[in-house]
Design an enzyme around this catalytic site. Sequence first.
Site, PDB file in Angstrom:
ATOM      1  N   ARG A  93      29.789  40.805  47.284  1.00 18.37           N
ATOM      2  CA  ARG A  93      30.934  40.066  47.053  1.00 18.37           C
ATOM      3  C   ARG A  93      31.973  40.696  48.119  1.00 18.37           C
ATOM      4  O   ARG A  93      32.808  39.825  48.713  1.00 18.37           O
ATOM      5  CB  ARG A  93      31.416  40.052  45.843  1.00 18.37           C
ATOM      6  CG  ARG A  93      30.413  39.388  44.797  1.00 18.37           C
ATOM      7  CD  ARG A  93      30.941  39.280  43.228  1.00 18.37           C
ATOM      8  NE  ARG A  93      30.081  38.940  42.215  1.00 18.37           N
ATOM      9  CZ  ARG A  93      29.406  39.840  41.442  1.00 18.37           C
ATOM     10  NH1 ARG A  93      29.764  41.151  41.243  1.00 18.37           N
ATOM     11  NH2 ARG A  93      28.719  39.203  40.548  1.00 18.37           N
ATOM     12  N   PHE A 141      26.747  27.982  41.477  1.00 17.59           N
ATOM     13  CA  PHE A 141      26.186  28.872  40.544  1.00 17.59           C
ATOM     14  C   PHE A 141      27.301  30.075  40.519  1.00 17.59           C
ATOM     15  O   PHE A 141      26.958  31.080  40.772  1.00 17.59           O
ATOM     16  CB  PHE A 141      24.918  29.390  40.918  1.00 17.59           C
ATOM     17  CG  PHE A 141      24.037  28.546  41.147  1.00 17.59           C
ATOM     18  CD1 PHE A 141      23.253  27.799  40.398  1.00 17.59           C
ATOM     19  CD2 PHE A 141      23.523  28.187  42.533  1.00 17.59           C
ATOM     20  CE1 PHE A 141      22.249  26.514  40.589  1.00 17.59           C
ATOM     21  CE2 PHE A 141      22.715  26.900  42.986  1.00 17.59           C
ATOM     22  CZ  PHE A 141      21.892  26.358  42.092  1.00 17.59           C
ATOM     23  N   ASP A 164      29.356  25.058  38.571  1.00 21.69           N
ATOM     24  CA  ASP A 164      28.241  25.904  37.531  1.00 21.69           C
ATOM     25  C   ASP A 164      28.047  24.738  36.619  1.00 21.69           C
ATOM     26  O   ASP A 164      28.688  24.000  36.326  1.00 21.69           O
ATOM     27  CB  ASP A 164      29.041  26.894  36.844  1.00 21.69           C
ATOM     28  CG  ASP A 164      27.716  27.965  36.343  1.00 21.69           C
ATOM     29  OD1 ASP A 164      27.523  29.107  36.964  1.00 21.69           O
ATOM     30  OD2 ASP A 164      27.402  27.448  35.409  1.00 21.69           O
ATOM     31  N   ALA A 213      23.878  21.674  40.002  1.00 26.29           N
ATOM     32  CA  ALA A 213      24.059  22.063  41.622  1.00 26.29           C
ATOM     33  C   ALA A 213      23.481  21.198  42.559  1.00 26.29           C
ATOM     34  O   ALA A 213      24.138  20.471  43.489  1.00 26.29           O
ATOM     35  CB  ALA A 213      23.752  23.394  41.864  1.00 26.29           C
ATOM     36  N   ASP A 273      24.368  31.256  45.164  1.00 19.39           N
ATOM     37  CA  ASP A 273      24.008  32.518  44.395  1.00 19.39           C
ATOM     38  C   ASP A 273      22.829  31.664  42.872  1.00 19.39           C
ATOM     39  O   ASP A 273      23.316  31.859  42.018  1.00 19.39           O
ATOM     40  CB  ASP A 273      24.808  33.447  43.732  1.00 19.39           C
ATOM     41  CG  ASP A 273      24.163  34.574  43.182  1.00 19.39           C
ATOM     42  OD1 ASP A 273      23.075  34.936  43.280  1.00 19.39           O
ATOM     43  OD2 ASP A 273      25.165  35.245  42.246  1.00 19.39           O
ATOM     44  N   CYS A 296      17.721  36.109  43.956  1.00 15.85           N
ATOM     45  CA  CYS A 296      17.328  37.161  43.069  1.00 15.85           C
ATOM     46  C   CYS A 296      15.904  37.101  42.565  1.00 15.85           C
ATOM     47  O   CYS A 296      15.310  37.584  41.666  1.00 15.85           O
ATOM     48  CB  CYS A 296      18.110  37.261  41.695  1.00 15.85           C
ATOM     49  SG  CYS A 296      18.119  35.819  40.866  1.00 15.85           S
TER      50      CYS A 296
HETATM   51  N1  SAH Z   1      27.378  33.958  41.391  1.00 17.97           N
HETATM   52  C1  SAH Z   1      27.541  34.610  40.144  1.00 17.97           C
HETATM   53  C2  SAH Z   1      26.173  34.762  39.416  1.00 17.97           C
HETATM   54  C3  SAH Z   1      25.197  33.517  39.150  1.00 17.97           C
HETATM   55  S1  SAH Z   1      24.280  33.697  37.890  1.00 17.97           S
HETATM   56  C4  SAH Z   1      28.131  36.146  40.072  1.00 17.97           C
HETATM   57  O1  SAH Z   1      28.426  36.356  41.175  1.00 17.97           O
HETATM   58  O2  SAH Z   1      28.211  36.642  38.928  1.00 17.97           O
HETATM   59  C5  SAH Z   1      23.541  31.926  37.749  1.00 17.97           C
HETATM   60  C6  SAH Z   1      24.544  30.724  37.229  1.00 17.97           C
HETATM   61  O3  SAH Z   1      23.808  29.825  37.559  1.00 17.97           O
HETATM   62  C7  SAH Z   1      24.735  30.796  35.910  1.00 17.97           C
HETATM   63  O4  SAH Z   1      26.149  30.861  35.626  1.00 17.97           O
HETATM   64  C8  SAH Z   1      24.091  29.518  35.206  1.00 17.97           C
HETATM   65  O5  SAH Z   1      25.083  28.977  34.314  1.00 17.97           O
HETATM   66  C9  SAH Z   1      24.140  28.565  36.765  1.00 17.97           C
HETATM   67  N2  SAH Z   1      23.217  27.448  36.756  1.00 17.97           N
HETATM   68  C10 SAH Z   1      21.776  27.513  36.363  1.00 17.97           C
HETATM   69  N3  SAH Z   1      21.197  26.616  36.651  1.00 17.97           N
HETATM   70  C11 SAH Z   1      22.181  25.694  37.276  1.00 17.97           C
HETATM   71  C12 SAH Z   1      21.841  24.277  37.727  1.00 17.97           C
HETATM   72  N4  SAH Z   1      20.928  23.732  38.066  1.00 17.97           N
HETATM   73  N5  SAH Z   1      23.118  23.804  38.438  1.00 17.97           N
HETATM   74  C13 SAH Z   1      24.339  24.487  38.461  1.00 17.97           C
HETATM   75  N6  SAH Z   1      24.448  25.801  37.860  1.00 17.97           N
HETATM   76  C14 SAH Z   1      23.234  26.363  37.203  1.00 17.97           C
END
Ligand code: SAH
Length: 392
Positions: A209, A225, A247, A276, A296, A336
């Site tokens: 970040r 995300f 999200d 997404a 992410d 991840c």
């Molecule tokens: N970038 C964040 C961590 C992401 S965790 C950070 O820096 O802390 C992954 C996220 O993706 C979660 O909040 C979850 O709600 C979201 N997510 C999971 N599947 C998704 C989808 N199909 N479309 C949009 N968001 C999604």
Amino acid sequence: MRSLTLKKNEDRRIRAGHLWVFSNEVDTKKTPLTDFAPGEEATLLDVRGKALGSLCVNPASLICGRLHSRRPDTPLDGVLIRERLATALSARERYFAGPWYRLCHGEGDYLPGLVIDRYGDHLTLQLGTAAMEARKPLLVSALEELVRPASLFFDNDIPARGLEGLSRQPESSGPVPELLEVPENGCRFTVPAALGQKTGWFYDQRANRREFARYARGADVLDIFSYAGGFGVTAAANGAKSVTFLDASAPALALCRRNMAANAPDVAAETIEGDAFQRLSELAAAGRRFSLVSLDPPAFIKRRKDAAQGLAAYRKINLLAASLLAPGGVLASSSCSHHLDGAELGRAIAHAAAKLGRPARILYTGAQGPDHPVHVAMPETAYLKCRLVRFD
Ligand code: SAH
């Protein structure tokens, strides 16, 4: 202590430092796994009867043994747990200025199955094995001695506990606060401690970040995300012009708005709720462009057998994200999934550049931070990849 005997040649990985024994590697004629109770300690022997170390056994799991010591007949007791946690703590204290970090990263800290995130006085624990579950009182007393937490939350709703046959109901002790404050890279984030589907903070992306925010000045940022806005809010606090958070979770987007108000109240913020893949296609169709994008996603490949399908999803989402970049824009692409290695993530990004016919260059290669240490002999403990890529 009873012993568990490996088949011929199955000792090599263990001798090289690995901590896991898989059930197909055990000589079950000599030492039937069914003789062991879940979490029971044993001495591990090679085919000649030479001791390799001490481990805890779970007869029901594919990973049926995890070593905690290279000495034979060594219990995973309060003394050993305290010693390992003290080492983990001192590694963090040397690196981080304040008590906000992952305090224990399982095998990476030589404590198989134990993950602890520290938020000042509050600790969130994930006990992923029957052995750790059985040692809960020892863990709690070691932590009380070392860090004196005001509250503990046992985040039991993790797949590993299902595989080990453990309850997935959450537990807690002490007054667990509803919200936690996390200082990071000059920002202050508010996140839930124990409520909702997602809890806590993803400490593993801290350094990535910070690197992302280097490109923030004057940027229109898209945080895909976003969860609580780790990438987008850090960019906003470092000179971004606007931030759009995307999200699927409405509570996560509410946290983004809250964290923007606390850290960059004058920067324009927009939130987009939904899937997404669908929302990014809509943004592209509407002609929207961004100069800085974080991508992410959650792990698309959880098990090896999902690899082909997951790889296709990574390719598709990277292409969608890259297609939204303005000329000279920067994409921070993370994964991840342990089962997608850095080279494959690189190929997914290269595929997007080729499809779009845009020259692209990698500016930064990142991984999980030092509070998520990678065990030297266990590639399985390395999982996070992050690439910052400029598209001309
Ligand atoms: N970038 C964040 C961590 C992401 S965790 C950070 O820096 O802390 C992954 C996220 O993706 C979660 O909040 C979850 O709600 C979201 N997510 C999971 N599947 C998704 C989808 N199909 N479309 C949009 N968001 C999604």
